[in-house]
Design a protein around this motif. Structure first.
Motif, PDB file in Angstrom:
ATOM      1  N   ALA A   4       0.472  -0.771  -0.400  1.00  0.00           N
ATOM      2  CA  ALA A   4       0.018   0.239  -0.002  1.00  0.00           C
ATOM      3  C   ALA A   4       1.210   1.098   0.130  1.00  0.00           C
ATOM      4  O   ALA A   4       1.864   1.326   0.644  1.00  0.00           O
ATOM      5  CB  ALA A   4      -1.173  -0.268   0.866  1.00  0.00           C
ATOM      6  N   SER A   6       0.244   5.433  -0.003  1.00  0.00           N
ATOM      7  CA  SER A   6      -0.233   6.795  -0.573  1.00  0.00           C
ATOM      8  C   SER A   6       0.105   8.306  -0.772  1.00  0.00           C
ATOM      9  O   SER A   6       1.814   8.569   0.108  1.00  0.00           O
ATOM     10  CB  SER A   6      -1.207   7.255   1.333  1.00  0.00           C
ATOM     11  N   LEU A  24      -4.124   3.804  -2.388  1.00  0.00           N
ATOM     12  CA  LEU A  24      -5.011   4.669  -1.038  1.00  0.00           C
ATOM     13  C   LEU A  24      -5.195   6.442  -0.845  1.00  0.00           C
ATOM     14  O   LEU A  24      -5.222   6.098   0.514  1.00  0.00           O
ATOM     15  CB  LEU A  24      -4.550   3.943   0.933  1.00  0.00           C
ATOM     16  N   THR A  25      -4.500   6.823  -1.718  1.00  0.00           N
ATOM     17  CA  THR A  25      -4.192   8.349  -0.955  1.00  0.00           C
ATOM     18  C   THR A  25      -5.789   8.620  -0.445  1.00  0.00           C
ATOM     19  O   THR A  25      -5.629   9.365   0.468  1.00  0.00           O
ATOM     20  CB  THR A  25      -4.048   8.516  -2.493  1.00  0.00           C
ATOM     21  N   VAL A  28      -6.981   7.870   2.802  1.00  0.00           N
ATOM     22  CA  VAL A  28      -6.379   8.099   4.250  1.00  0.00           C
ATOM     23  C   VAL A  28      -6.836   9.310   5.109  1.00  0.00           C
ATOM     24  O   VAL A  28      -7.521   9.527   5.811  1.00  0.00           O
ATOM     25  CB  VAL A  28      -4.658   8.773   3.574  1.00  0.00           C
ATOM     26  N   HIS A  72      -1.906   4.731   5.551  1.00  0.00           N
ATOM     27  CA  HIS A  72      -2.264   3.790   4.323  1.00  0.00           C
ATOM     28  C   HIS A  72      -1.940   2.305   5.063  1.00  0.00           C
ATOM     29  O   HIS A  72      -3.199   1.344   4.465  1.00  0.00           O
ATOM     30  CB  HIS A  72      -1.315   3.991   3.363  1.00  0.00           C
TER      31      HIS A  72
END
Length: 92
Positions: A4, A6, A24-25, A28, A72
């Protein structure tokens, strides 16, 4: 297993870019402000909203116990747990 991140994908070492990554930005900020809401959203996306309230409570508690990890990575762990659940397996 995935990794993962971000932020900016270009910050990842070039030799590691061929591995499986999940960005996963967008999750967050929500996870930092309301972990329950992100877990409920992942429940909807991954299981069609069939996780029990008890299961969601356990995931929220687990998320809180990972305070040492970057956000993340915490989200990534929750995704893994949901995808490992019987509810996810039944849906798939």
């Amino acid at each position: 297993m995935w990794h993962a991140f971000s932020g900016d994908f270009s910050e990842i070492e070039e030799d590691k870019r061929q591995q499986l990554w999940i960005d996963l930005t967008e999750y967050v900020p929500l996870a930092e402000s309301d972990p329950r809401q992100i877990i409920e959203q992942l429940n909807l996306i991954l299981t069609g909203d069939i996780l029990t309230t008890d299961a969601i409570d356990l995931l929220v508690d687990y998320y809180g116990e990972l305070e040492w990890a970057p956000t993340h990575e915490r989200i990534s762990n929750i995704i893994f747990l949901i995808m490992s659940s019987p509810q996810y397996s039944v849906i798939r």
